[in-house]
Write a protein that holds these residues in place. Structure first.
Motif, PDB file in Angstrom:
ATOM      1  N   ALA A 140      -0.314  -3.171 -12.364  1.00 58.94           N
ATOM      2  CA  ALA A 140       0.646  -3.824 -13.261  1.00 58.94           C
ATOM      3  C   ALA A 140      -0.114  -4.476 -14.405  1.00 58.94           C
ATOM      4  CB  ALA A 140       1.460  -4.869 -12.501  1.00 58.94           C
ATOM      5  N   PRO A 141       0.440  -4.417 -15.615  1.00 60.57           N
ATOM      6  CA  PRO A 141      -0.243  -5.043 -16.756  1.00 60.57           C
ATOM      7  C   PRO A 141      -0.085  -6.568 -16.726  1.00 60.57           C
ATOM      8  CG  PRO A 141       1.849  -4.129 -17.454  1.00 60.57           C
ATOM      9  CD  PRO A 141       1.688  -3.762 -16.008  1.00 60.57           C
ATOM     10  N   LEU A 142      -1.152  -7.242 -17.155  1.00 58.88           N
ATOM     11  CA  LEU A 142      -1.158  -8.696 -17.308  1.00 58.88           C
ATOM     12  C   LEU A 142      -1.318  -9.018 -18.791  1.00 58.88           C
ATOM     13  CD1 LEU A 142      -3.596  -9.619 -14.393  1.00 58.88           C
ATOM     14  CD2 LEU A 142      -1.118  -9.996 -14.435  1.00 58.88           C
ATOM     15  N   PRO A 143      -1.025 -10.244 -19.199  1.00 60.17           N
ATOM     16  CA  PRO A 143      -1.234 -10.614 -20.609  1.00 60.17           C
ATOM     17  C   PRO A 143      -2.703 -10.454 -21.009  1.00 60.17           C
ATOM     18  CG  PRO A 143       0.074 -12.273 -19.461  1.00 60.17           C
ATOM     19  CD  PRO A 143      -0.416 -11.327 -18.419  1.00 60.17           C
ATOM     20  N   GLY A 144      -2.918 -10.185 -22.263  1.00 58.38           N
ATOM     21  CA  GLY A 144      -4.275 -10.088 -22.800  1.00 58.38           C
ATOM     22  C   GLY A 144      -4.978  -8.784 -22.475  1.00 58.38           C
ATOM     23  N   GLY A 145      -4.242  -7.762 -22.086  1.00 58.25           N
ATOM     24  CA  GLY A 145      -4.852  -6.458 -21.817  1.00 58.25           C
ATOM     25  C   GLY A 145      -5.473  -6.319 -20.442  1.00 58.25           C
ATOM     26  N   ALA A 146      -5.262  -7.276 -19.548  1.00 56.14           N
ATOM     27  CA  ALA A 146      -5.802  -7.200 -18.184  1.00 56.14           C
ATOM     28  C   ALA A 146      -4.793  -6.501 -17.267  1.00 56.14           C
ATOM     29  CB  ALA A 146      -6.124  -8.598 -17.677  1.00 56.14           C
ATOM     30  N   PHE A 147      -5.221  -6.237 -16.019  1.00 57.53           N
ATOM     31  CA  PHE A 147      -4.365  -5.570 -15.043  1.00 57.53           C
ATOM     32  C   PHE A 147      -4.498  -6.246 -13.685  1.00 57.53           C
ATOM     33  CE2 PHE A 147      -5.427  -2.295 -18.129  1.00 57.53           C
ATOM     34  CZ  PHE A 147      -4.175  -1.764 -18.420  1.00 57.53           C
ATOM     35  N   ALA A 148      -3.481  -6.069 -12.856  1.00 58.62           N
ATOM     36  CA  ALA A 148      -3.526  -6.478 -11.456  1.00 58.62           C
ATOM     37  C   ALA A 148      -3.290  -5.225 -10.623  1.00 58.62           C
ATOM     38  CB  ALA A 148      -2.457  -7.520 -11.168  1.00 58.62           C
ATOM     39  N   PHE A 149      -4.053  -5.091  -9.516  1.00 59.28           N
ATOM     40  CA  PHE A 149      -3.906  -3.929  -8.638  1.00 59.28           C
ATOM     41  C   PHE A 149      -3.803  -4.417  -7.209  1.00 59.28           C
ATOM     42  CE2 PHE A 149      -5.720  -0.611  -5.883  1.00 59.28           C
ATOM     43  CZ  PHE A 149      -4.853   0.434  -6.195  1.00 59.28           C
ATOM     44  N   GLY A 150      -2.883  -3.840  -6.461  1.00 66.27           N
ATOM     45  CA  GLY A 150      -2.742  -4.183  -5.056  1.00 66.27           C
ATOM     46  C   GLY A 150      -1.463  -3.628  -4.479  1.00 66.27           C
ATOM     47  N   ARG A 151      -1.227  -3.969  -3.209  1.00 65.77           N
ATOM     48  CA  ARG A 151      -0.023  -3.527  -2.508  1.00 65.77           C
ATOM     49  C   ARG A 151       1.154  -4.352  -2.986  1.00 65.77           C
ATOM     50  NH1 ARG A 151       0.134  -0.478   2.284  1.00 65.77           N
ATOM     51  NH2 ARG A 151      -1.557   0.384   1.064  1.00 65.77           N
ATOM     52  N   LEU A 152       2.233  -3.694  -3.419  1.00 66.74           N
ATOM     53  CA  LEU A 152       3.432  -4.384  -3.885  1.00 66.74           C
ATOM     54  C   LEU A 152       4.163  -4.932  -2.666  1.00 66.74           C
ATOM     55  CD1 LEU A 152       5.350  -5.112  -6.231  1.00 66.74           C
ATOM     56  CD2 LEU A 152       6.463  -2.924  -5.862  1.00 66.74           C
ATOM     57  N   ILE A 153       4.178  -6.253  -2.529  1.00 69.09           N
ATOM     58  CA  ILE A 153       4.778  -6.860  -1.335  1.00 69.09           C
ATOM     59  C   ILE A 153       6.096  -7.574  -1.628  1.00 69.09           C
ATOM     60  CG2 ILE A 153       2.636  -7.062  -0.034  1.00 69.09           C
ATOM     61  CD1 ILE A 153       2.489 -10.008  -0.954  1.00 69.09           C
ATOM     62  N   GLU A 154       6.368  -7.802  -2.903  1.00 70.15           N
ATOM     63  CA  GLU A 154       7.602  -8.512  -3.244  1.00 70.15           C
ATOM     64  C   GLU A 154       8.010  -8.180  -4.671  1.00 70.15           C
ATOM     65  OE1 GLU A 154       8.649 -13.173  -3.687  1.00 70.15           O
ATOM     66  OE2 GLU A 154       7.425 -12.637  -1.936  1.00 70.15           O
ATOM     67  N   ALA A 155       9.308  -7.985  -4.860  1.00 74.04           N
ATOM     68  CA  ALA A 155       9.844  -7.743  -6.204  1.00 74.04           C
ATOM     69  C   ALA A 155      11.174  -8.467  -6.298  1.00 74.04           C
ATOM     70  CB  ALA A 155      10.033  -6.252  -6.445  1.00 74.04           C
ATOM     71  N   GLY A 156      11.217  -9.465  -7.161  1.00 73.00           N
ATOM     72  CA  GLY A 156      12.452 -10.224  -7.300  1.00 73.00           C
ATOM     73  C   GLY A 156      12.577 -10.776  -8.697  1.00 73.00           C
ATOM     74  N   GLY A 157      13.764 -10.689  -9.249  1.00 73.81           N
ATOM     75  CA  GLY A 157      13.979 -11.188 -10.602  1.00 73.81           C
ATOM     76  C   GLY A 157      13.116 -10.441 -11.592  1.00 73.81           C
ATOM     77  N   ASP A 158      12.255 -11.172 -12.274  1.00 71.69           N
ATOM     78  CA  ASP A 158      11.373 -10.537 -13.249  1.00 71.69           C
ATOM     79  C   ASP A 158       9.901 -10.679 -12.854  1.00 71.69           C
ATOM     80  OD1 ASP A 158      11.171 -13.225 -13.628  1.00 71.69           O
ATOM     81  OD2 ASP A 158      11.595 -13.205 -15.770  1.00 71.69           O
ATOM     82  N   THR A 159       9.646 -10.872 -11.545  1.00 70.34           N
ATOM     83  CA  THR A 159       8.290 -11.072 -11.051  1.00 70.34           C
ATOM     84  C   THR A 159       8.015 -10.132  -9.883  1.00 70.34           C
ATOM     85  OG1 THR A 159       8.416 -13.407 -11.647  1.00 70.34           O
ATOM     86  CG2 THR A 159       6.682 -12.784 -10.130  1.00 70.34           C
ATOM     87  N   VAL A 160       6.765  -9.655  -9.808  1.00 66.72           N
ATOM     88  CA  VAL A 160       6.317  -8.880  -8.661  1.00 66.72           C
ATOM     89  C   VAL A 160       5.114  -9.590  -8.045  1.00 66.72           C
ATOM     90  CG1 VAL A 160       7.143  -6.665  -9.519  1.00 66.72           C
ATOM     91  CG2 VAL A 160       4.822  -7.379 -10.036  1.00 66.72           C
ATOM     92  N   ALA A 161       4.945  -9.420  -6.733  1.00 69.20           N
ATOM     93  CA  ALA A 161       3.801 -10.005  -6.036  1.00 69.20           C
ATOM     94  C   ALA A 161       2.968  -8.872  -5.449  1.00 69.20           C
ATOM     95  CB  ALA A 161       4.262 -10.961  -4.945  1.00 69.20           C
ATOM     96  N   LEU A 162       1.658  -8.929  -5.712  1.00 65.21           N
ATOM     97  CA  LEU A 162       0.731  -7.902  -5.230  1.00 65.21           C
ATOM     98  C   LEU A 162      -0.277  -8.529  -4.281  1.00 65.21           C
ATOM     99  CD1 LEU A 162      -0.125  -6.122  -8.621  1.00 65.21           C
ATOM    100  CD2 LEU A 162       1.799  -5.707  -7.099  1.00 65.21           C
ATOM    101  N   LEU A 163      -0.635  -7.804  -3.241  1.00 67.09           N
ATOM    102  CA  LEU A 163      -1.683  -8.213  -2.316  1.00 67.09           C
ATOM    103  C   LEU A 163      -2.916  -7.366  -2.633  1.00 67.09           C
ATOM    104  CD1 LEU A 163      -2.335 -10.020   0.091  1.00 67.09           C
ATOM    105  CD2 LEU A 163      -1.592  -8.164   1.584  1.00 67.09           C
ATOM    106  N   PRO A 164      -3.983  -7.972  -3.182  1.00 71.50           N
ATOM    107  CA  PRO A 164      -5.174  -7.209  -3.567  1.00 71.50           C
ATOM    108  C   PRO A 164      -5.779  -6.463  -2.375  1.00 71.50           C
ATOM    109  CG  PRO A 164      -5.271  -9.431  -4.456  1.00 71.50           C
ATOM    110  CD  PRO A 164      -4.126  -9.401  -3.486  1.00 71.50           C
ATOM    111  N   PRO A 165      -6.491  -5.357  -2.625  1.00 67.22           N
ATOM    112  CA  PRO A 165      -7.041  -4.554  -1.530  1.00 67.22           C
ATOM    113  C   PRO A 165      -8.193  -5.224  -0.778  1.00 67.22           C
ATOM    114  CG  PRO A 165      -7.622  -3.588  -3.652  1.00 67.22           C
ATOM    115  CD  PRO A 165      -6.689  -4.726  -3.918  1.00 67.22           C
ATOM    116  N   ALA A 166      -8.892  -6.166  -1.388  1.00 66.45           N
ATOM    117  CA  ALA A 166      -9.997  -6.850  -0.709  1.00 66.45           C
ATOM    118  C   ALA A 166      -9.435  -7.913   0.227  1.00 66.45           C
ATOM    119  CB  ALA A 166     -10.933  -7.485  -1.735  1.00 66.45           C
ATOM    120  N   SER A 167      -9.993  -8.001   1.433  1.00 65.49           N
ATOM    121  CA  SER A 167      -9.497  -8.984   2.396  1.00 65.49           C
ATOM    122  C   SER A 167      -9.838 -10.395   1.938  1.00 65.49           C
ATOM    123  CB  SER A 167     -10.083  -8.706   3.781  1.00 65.49           C
ATOM    124  OG  SER A 167     -11.482  -8.812   3.739  1.00 65.49           O
TER     125      SER A 167
END
Length: 190
Positions: A140-167
């Protein structure tokens, strides 16, 4: 001119009749078969019609006569590696579906299930479709040209929550992403 209509059709799991019905205007399975085998001339008009029916770019239907393509020659099943009845040309994922943008994530350090050198091929989807992607690895894109990567665990309203692959890492909340790209293909050198 050598065409890859048959190879693409088979990799998409379509019959001659499926492609004929998907053409606009519709045609016959016999005509598609003749175009595949070269018994009928593959004109620019036919290339465009068949490419649209297969969901690929028209140039994907053609291949070089001098470069040998990668071929699917065997299938691995419960009994081991078995030869294909007829080998078919292996077509890259981005060529098989031109309708949705592809993105590639290069893995530079082993993290979770991903190893250094892996490539994660992701298909981009609009944010409105995010609820269908729960429990999948996404970018998923983040502000400033950054990204977030992980398992999509929640999607509500206009926000998503990701669990990164590293423990041991905290979940990441991404607000108002314009799109989310879901991991569909892993390319790993052995």
């Amino acid at each position: 001119m050598i065409n890859r209509i048959r190879d693409i059709r088979l990799q998409k799991g379509l019959t001659l009749a499926d492609v004929a019905l998907a053409c606009d205007p519709q045609t016959t399975a016999q005509t598609i078969g003749r175009l595949e085998t070269g018994m009928r001339n593959l004109s620019l008009v036919w290339m465009n019609r068949i490419a649209a029916a297969l969901g690929v770019e028209p140039e994907t239907l053609l291949r070089s006569e001098t470069i040998q393509p990668a071929r699917i020659v065997a299938a691995l099943g419960r009994k081991g590696a078995e030869p294909m009845r007829t080998p078919i040309e292996a077509v890259l994922p981005n060529a098989l579906s031109a309708d949705v943008p592809w993105l590639v994530l290069a893995v530079e350090a082993s993290v979770g299930e991903y190893r250094t050198g892996d490539q994660v091929w992701l298909r981009q989807h609009p944010f409105a479709e995010v609820s269908n992607l729960l429990n999948r690895d996404v970018l998923a894109p983040l502000p400033g040209g950054a990204f977030a990567f992980g398992r999509l665990i929640e999607a509500g309203g206009d926000t998503v929550a990701l669990l990164p692959p590293a423990s041991g890492q905290d979940r990441i909340a991404v607000e108002h992403p314009a799109w989310v790209a879901v991991a569909e293909t892993l390319v790993r050198k052995l």
